[in-house]
Design a protein around this motif. Structure first.
Motif, mmCIF file in Angstrom:
data_model
loop_
_atom_site.group_PDB
_atom_site.id
_atom_site.type_symbol
_atom_site.label_atom_id
_atom_site.label_comp_id
_atom_site.label_asym_id
_atom_site.label_seq_id
_atom_site.Cartn_x
_atom_site.Cartn_y
_atom_site.Cartn_z
ATOM 1 N N ARG A 1 0.875 -1.271 -0.194
ATOM 2 C CA ARG A 1 0.063 -0.010 -0.158
ATOM 3 C C ARG A 1 0.814 1.299 0.136
ATOM 4 N NH1 ARG A 1 -2.157 3.692 -1.025
ATOM 5 N NH2 ARG A 1 -4.017 4.641 -0.165
ATOM 6 N N ILE A 2 2.207 1.314 0.450
ATOM 7 C CA ILE A 2 2.760 2.253 0.477
ATOM 8 C C ILE A 2 4.008 2.253 -0.761
ATOM 9 C CG2 ILE A 2 4.984 3.247 1.472
ATOM 10 C CD1 ILE A 2 2.581 3.663 3.046
ATOM 11 N N LEU A 3 4.398 1.143 -1.208
ATOM 12 C CA LEU A 3 5.286 1.050 -2.488
ATOM 13 C C LEU A 3 4.722 1.429 -3.641
ATOM 14 C CD1 LEU A 3 7.724 -1.457 -0.920
ATOM 15 C CD2 LEU A 3 8.072 0.683 -0.801
ATOM 16 N N LEU A 4 3.293 0.880 -3.973
ATOM 17 C CA LEU A 4 2.836 1.370 -4.971
ATOM 18 C C LEU A 4 2.750 2.339 -5.427
ATOM 19 C CD1 LEU A 4 1.478 -0.137 -7.547
ATOM 20 C CD2 LEU A 4 -0.717 -0.169 -6.291
ATOM 21 N N PRO A 5 2.290 3.480 -4.595
ATOM 22 C CA PRO A 5 2.097 4.954 -5.047
ATOM 23 C C PRO A 5 3.486 5.534 -5.136
ATOM 24 C CG PRO A 5 0.717 4.254 -2.867
ATOM 25 C CD PRO A 5 1.361 2.894 -3.609
ATOM 26 N N TRP A 6 4.433 4.869 -4.159
ATOM 27 C CA TRP A 6 5.706 5.202 -4.399
ATOM 28 C C TRP A 6 6.440 5.128 -5.939
ATOM 29 C CZ3 TRP A 6 10.812 2.276 -4.611
ATOM 30 C CH2 TRP A 6 11.937 3.250 -4.644
ATOM 31 N N LEU A 7 6.088 4.025 -6.271
ATOM 32 C CA LEU A 7 6.847 3.713 -7.754
ATOM 33 C C LEU A 7 5.821 4.494 -8.901
ATOM 34 C CD1 LEU A 7 6.742 -0.356 -7.503
ATOM 35 C CD2 LEU A 7 8.594 1.318 -7.685
ATOM 36 N N PHE A 8 4.637 4.561 -8.323
ATOM 37 C CA PHE A 8 3.752 5.487 -9.621
ATOM 38 C C PHE A 8 4.291 6.802 -9.400
ATOM 39 C CE2 PHE A 8 0.363 8.302 -10.341
ATOM 40 C CZ PHE A 8 -0.094 7.815 -11.506
ATOM 41 N N ALA B 1 -10.664 14.260 -7.396
ATOM 42 C CA ALA B 1 -11.007 13.477 -8.609
ATOM 43 C C ALA B 1 -10.289 12.201 -8.824
ATOM 44 C CB ALA B 1 -10.538 14.500 -9.550
ATOM 45 N N ALA B 2 -8.934 12.131 -8.346
ATOM 46 C CA ALA B 2 -8.320 10.987 -8.797
ATOM 47 C C ALA B 2 -8.809 9.615 -7.774
ATOM 48 C CB ALA B 2 -6.692 10.798 -8.221
ATOM 49 N N ARG B 3 -9.229 10.168 -6.584
ATOM 50 C CA ARG B 3 -9.940 8.971 -5.987
ATOM 51 C C ARG B 3 -11.123 8.480 -6.329
ATOM 52 N NH1 ARG B 3 -8.627 8.088 -0.664
ATOM 53 N NH2 ARG B 3 -11.000 8.048 0.006
ATOM 54 N N ARG B 4 -12.093 8.990 -7.515
ATOM 55 C CA ARG B 4 -13.072 8.630 -8.087
ATOM 56 C C ARG B 4 -12.768 7.972 -9.310
ATOM 57 N NH1 ARG B 4 -14.295 12.626 -4.772
ATOM 58 N NH2 ARG B 4 -16.082 12.928 -3.841
ATOM 59 N N LEU B 5 -11.428 7.759 -9.906
ATOM 60 C CA LEU B 5 -11.203 6.992 -11.035
ATOM 61 C C LEU B 5 -10.712 5.707 -10.788
ATOM 62 C CD1 LEU B 5 -9.027 9.896 -12.835
ATOM 63 C CD2 LEU B 5 -11.423 9.317 -13.310
ATOM 64 N N PRO B 6 -11.317 4.575 -11.560
ATOM 65 C CA PRO B 6 -10.698 3.299 -11.225
ATOM 66 C C PRO B 6 -9.296 3.029 -11.204
ATOM 67 C CG PRO B 6 -12.408 3.512 -13.088
ATOM 68 C CD PRO B 6 -12.098 4.838 -12.729
ATOM 69 N N GLY B 7 -8.786 2.558 -10.199
ATOM 70 C CA GLY B 7 -7.413 2.151 -10.136
ATOM 71 C C GLY B 7 -6.647 3.338 -9.461
ATOM 72 N N PHE B 8 -6.983 4.653 -9.734
ATOM 73 C CA PHE B 8 -6.222 5.651 -8.856
ATOM 74 C C PHE B 8 -6.070 5.831 -7.509
ATOM 75 C CE2 PHE B 8 -5.555 7.090 -13.362
ATOM 76 C CZ PHE B 8 -4.416 7.776 -13.194
ATOM 77 N N ARG B 9 -7.320 5.252 -6.909
ATOM 78 C CA ARG B 9 -7.571 5.067 -5.466
ATOM 79 C C ARG B 9 -6.275 4.576 -4.705
ATOM 80 N NH1 ARG B 9 -12.373 6.441 -3.005
ATOM 81 N NH2 ARG B 9 -12.448 5.839 -0.551
ATOM 82 N N LEU B 10 -5.646 3.600 -5.315
ATOM 83 C CA LEU B 10 -4.698 2.808 -4.814
ATOM 84 C C LEU B 10 -3.153 3.566 -4.784
ATOM 85 C CD1 LEU B 10 -5.055 -0.516 -6.834
ATOM 86 C CD2 LEU B 10 -5.668 0.000 -4.711
ATOM 87 N N VAL B 11 -3.033 4.836 -5.415
ATOM 88 C CA VAL B 11 -1.927 5.507 -5.434
ATOM 89 C C VAL B 11 -2.261 6.898 -4.854
ATOM 90 C CG1 VAL B 11 -0.693 4.334 -7.529
ATOM 91 C CG2 VAL B 11 -2.182 6.271 -7.712
ATOM 92 N N VAL B 12 -3.304 7.065 -4.280
ATOM 93 C CA VAL B 12 -3.633 8.315 -3.706
ATOM 94 C C VAL B 12 -4.123 7.991 -2.312
ATOM 95 C CG1 VAL B 12 -3.613 9.992 -5.713
ATOM 96 C CG2 VAL B 12 -5.718 8.955 -4.610
#
Length: 293
Positions: free
Chosen positions: A70-77, A282-293
């Motif tokens: 949950r931490i490293l996926l946003p870091w890589l993105f 806005a990003a939290r409402r897009l599919p997939g982006f919730r994982l990186v914010v």
């Protein structure tokens, strides 16, 4: 005492305000910064304390792998995102490893927080299992004082990034870990007293404002944890703090690009914060982006 789930609501507000403090500190870029240190201190204490609370609710179990993802996926993105931003601004390919220390933070220095927390989470389970009574809490607090003195002494030396950030962050994260058993044992006052000792000693030795962030962050946490405040907007505010932290350097660049580099720092910070907030929502409402914010 009120229900713990209710008590966390003011903490969400504190998390949101701390995100604003980080943006202001980065806009000011002051060598005598205290706002950024304080905001970061609050973030670190909250992150560690809530990790320990999660472990306690799970009956002493702490699954490290999914939390690290949950931490490293946003870091890589965001490493990739800011690498592309750098490329767009420079107009040419930038060296990936121009600084070997960048392996510890990524493509931009503000991302140091994520790999630091991913590594620091290794301490959650040992502290939760070993610090169980007054005696072990006192021993752990003594070790924390010694470690903090060493870390803050190193912080005042010419360390490369991100070690300069880590020597401030590690004591605050460990403080948050010790807070959970301290609260359970009704010994939170022990930790506040230790924070006061560290801040007084650090402030006198460095003659800088940043050591006082330890005590003030500790007091802010204690006040928020006990505050009986209820509003449905509070969880939503806390939920966007992480995204604001990740996005704000991009929007700071955008604000200065649009308004010019001579724009006053505080208005620029407010504008960058507002844009980061809107983009996170806005990003939290897009599919997939919730994982990186």
């Amino acid at each position: 005492m009120s229900n713990p789930a209710q008590l966390r609501l003011p903490v969400e507000l504190v998390r949101f305000v701390a995100a604003f403090g980080v943006v202001v500190a980065h806009a000011q870029a002051s060598t005598r910064d205290w706002v950024g240190h304080l905001s970061l201190g609050v973030f670190l204490i909250l992150t560690a304390f809530l990790a320990m609370q999660s472990m306690q609710r799970a009956g002493g179990r702490y699954k490290l792998a999914p939390r690290m993802r949950r931490i490293l996926l946003p870091w890589l993105f965001w490493c990739l995102f800011f690498r592309l931003v750098d490329y767009a601004l420079a107009g040419r390919a930038l060296p990936v490893l121009s600084d070997p220390w960048s392996l510890l933070y990524g493509s931009t220095i503000h991302l140091w927080f994520l790999p630091f927390v991913a590594l620091a989470m290794i301490c959650v389970a040992p502290v939760g299992r070993l610090v169980t009574d007054d005696r072990t809490l006192a021993i752990a607090l003594g070790l924390w004082l010694a470690f903090t003195a060493l870390a803050f002494a190193l912080h005042e030396t010419s360390l490369p990034e991100p070690l300069a950030q880590w020597t401030f962050a590690a004591p605050l994260y460990l403080y948050g870990l010790l807070l959970a058993p301290a609260h359970r044992l009704n010994r939170a006052g022990w930790l506040v007293a230790a924070a006061a000792l560290v801040s007084c000693a650090g402030g006198l030795m460095t003659l800088a404002p940043w050591p006082w962030a330890v005590l003030i962050a500790a007091l802010i946490f204690e006040a928020a944890w006990r505050l009986d405040l209820h509003h449905p907007i509070l969880p939503a505010l806390g939920a966007v703090a992480f995204g604001i932290y990740l996005m704000h350097p991009f929007f700071m660049l955008a604000v200065w690009k649009l308004l010019g580099p001579d724009t006053a720092r505080l208005p620029a910070a407010i504008a960058a914060f507002a844009l980061s907030w809107a983009a996170t929502e806005a990003a939290r409402r897009l599919p997939g982006f919730r994982l990186v914010v």
